[in-house]
Design a protein around this motif. Structure first.
Motif, PDB file in Angstrom:
ATOM      1  N   UNK A 183      47.404  49.704  29.364  1.00 17.07           N
ATOM      2  CA  UNK A 183      47.995  48.805  30.346  1.00 17.07           C
ATOM      3  C   UNK A 183      47.599  49.245  31.750  1.00 17.07           C
ATOM      4  N   UNK A 184      47.505  48.288  32.644  1.00 16.41           N
ATOM      5  CA  UNK A 184      47.239  48.567  34.049  1.00 16.41           C
ATOM      6  C   UNK A 184      48.230  47.804  34.902  1.00 16.41           C
ATOM      7  N   UNK A 185      48.325  48.179  36.164  1.00 15.51           N
ATOM      8  CA  UNK A 185      49.264  47.525  37.069  1.00 15.51           C
ATOM      9  C   UNK A 185      48.658  46.213  37.569  1.00 15.51           C
ATOM     10  N   UNK A 186      49.348  45.120  37.285  1.00  9.12           N
ATOM     11  CA  UNK A 186      48.922  43.803  37.748  1.00  9.12           C
ATOM     12  C   UNK A 186      49.823  43.393  38.903  1.00  9.12           C
ATOM     13  N   UNK A 187      49.219  42.997  40.004  1.00  5.46           N
ATOM     14  CA  UNK A 187      49.947  42.513  41.169  1.00  5.46           C
ATOM     15  C   UNK A 187      49.527  41.068  41.412  1.00  5.46           C
ATOM     16  N   UNK A 238      54.895  42.309  40.341  1.00  4.14           N
ATOM     17  CA  UNK A 238      54.136  43.408  39.759  1.00  4.14           C
ATOM     18  C   UNK A 238      54.697  43.776  38.401  1.00  4.14           C
ATOM     19  N   UNK A 239      53.794  44.086  37.465  1.00  2.49           N
ATOM     20  CA  UNK A 239      54.197  44.576  36.143  1.00  2.49           C
ATOM     21  C   UNK A 239      52.977  45.187  35.473  1.00  2.49           C
ATOM     22  N   UNK A 240      53.210  45.990  34.446  1.00  2.00           N
ATOM     23  CA  UNK A 240      52.109  46.544  33.672  1.00  2.00           C
ATOM     24  C   UNK A 240      51.675  45.500  32.653  1.00  2.00           C
ATOM     25  N   UNK A 293      49.424  28.112  44.390  1.00  2.00           N
ATOM     26  CA  UNK A 293      48.331  28.945  43.904  1.00  2.00           C
ATOM     27  C   UNK A 293      48.862  30.312  43.489  1.00  2.00           C
ATOM     28  N   UNK A 294      48.048  31.020  42.695  1.00  2.83           N
ATOM     29  CA  UNK A 294      48.374  32.387  42.263  1.00  2.83           C
ATOM     30  C   UNK A 294      47.119  33.225  42.419  1.00  2.83           C
ATOM     31  N   UNK A 295      47.244  34.339  43.133  1.00  5.45           N
ATOM     32  CA  UNK A 295      46.153  35.311  43.255  1.00  5.45           C
ATOM     33  C   UNK A 295      46.643  36.612  42.636  1.00  5.45           C
ATOM     34  N   UNK A 296      45.767  37.267  41.874  1.00  6.39           N
ATOM     35  CA  UNK A 296      46.211  38.519  41.273  1.00  6.39           C
ATOM     36  C   UNK A 296      45.076  39.528  41.183  1.00  6.39           C
ATOM     37  N   UNK A 297      45.474  40.790  41.060  1.00  9.67           N
ATOM     38  CA  UNK A 297      44.520  41.875  40.850  1.00  9.67           C
ATOM     39  C   UNK A 297      45.089  42.792  39.782  1.00  9.67           C
ATOM     40  N   UNK A 298      44.190  43.535  39.140  1.00  4.11           N
ATOM     41  CA  UNK A 298      44.593  44.416  38.050  1.00  4.11           C
ATOM     42  C   UNK A 298      43.928  45.766  38.267  1.00  4.11           C
ATOM     43  N   UNK A 299      44.690  46.832  38.115  1.00  3.94           N
ATOM     44  CA  UNK A 299      44.162  48.187  38.321  1.00  3.94           C
ATOM     45  C   UNK A 299      44.631  49.076  37.197  1.00  3.94           C
ATOM     46  N   UNK A 300      43.658  49.641  36.467  1.00  6.47           N
ATOM     47  CA  UNK A 300      44.011  50.640  35.453  1.00  6.47           C
ATOM     48  C   UNK A 300      44.345  51.927  36.178  1.00  6.47           C
ATOM     49  N   UNK A 301      45.504  52.467  35.899  1.00  7.87           N
ATOM     50  CA  UNK A 301      45.944  53.665  36.600  1.00  7.87           C
ATOM     51  C   UNK A 301      45.362  54.935  35.970  1.00  7.87           C
ATOM     52  N   UNK A 302      45.127  54.914  34.674  1.00  8.47           N
ATOM     53  CA  UNK A 302      44.546  56.054  33.980  1.00  8.47           C
ATOM     54  C   UNK A 302      43.215  55.595  33.407  1.00  8.47           C
ATOM     55  N   UNK A 303      42.172  56.325  33.713  1.00  2.00           N
ATOM     56  CA  UNK A 303      40.849  55.996  33.186  1.00  2.00           C
ATOM     57  C   UNK A 303      40.133  57.299  32.845  1.00  2.00           C
TER      58      UNK A 303
END
Length: 89
Positions: free
Chosen positions: A13-17, A37-39, A65-75
């Motif tokens: 899972x990653x943090x989605x904003x 925000x949620x994982x 509209x909806x804009x979002x980004x996703x970031x994996x916290x552990x890689x």
């Protein structure tokens, strides 16, 4: 049973904003924003789309509209193979 944030990150899972831009219910020409925000999991984002469906079903302000980004916290860490050591005086 709710999982900890660390367990979620270890499972991919990653943090989605997401930034939701929506029309105010009483003043439809006025736009407002809401940040969520949620994982969540790539590439399908099931939690994000579940929230969008909840919004469309339960919230009076129609989405613009909806804009979002996703970031994996552990890689995976970066690893280099060292073939020699240089010693300086």
């Amino acid at each position: 049973m709710e999982r900890s944030e660390t367990e979620l990150m270890l499972k991919g899972y990653g943090l989605t904003t997401a930034e939701f831009t929506y029309h105010m219910p009483d003043y439809t020409h006025v736009l407002n924003t809401y940040v969520w925000q949620d994982y969540d999991l790539l590439p399908d984002h099931p939690k994000l789309f579940e929230f969008v469906e909840f919004w469309q079903r339960e919230i009076e302000g129609p989405l613009h509209s909806v804009r979002f980004s996703h970031r994996k916290m552990i890689s995976p860490g970066e690893w280099r193979n060292v073939k020699g050591v240089l010693t300086l005086h």
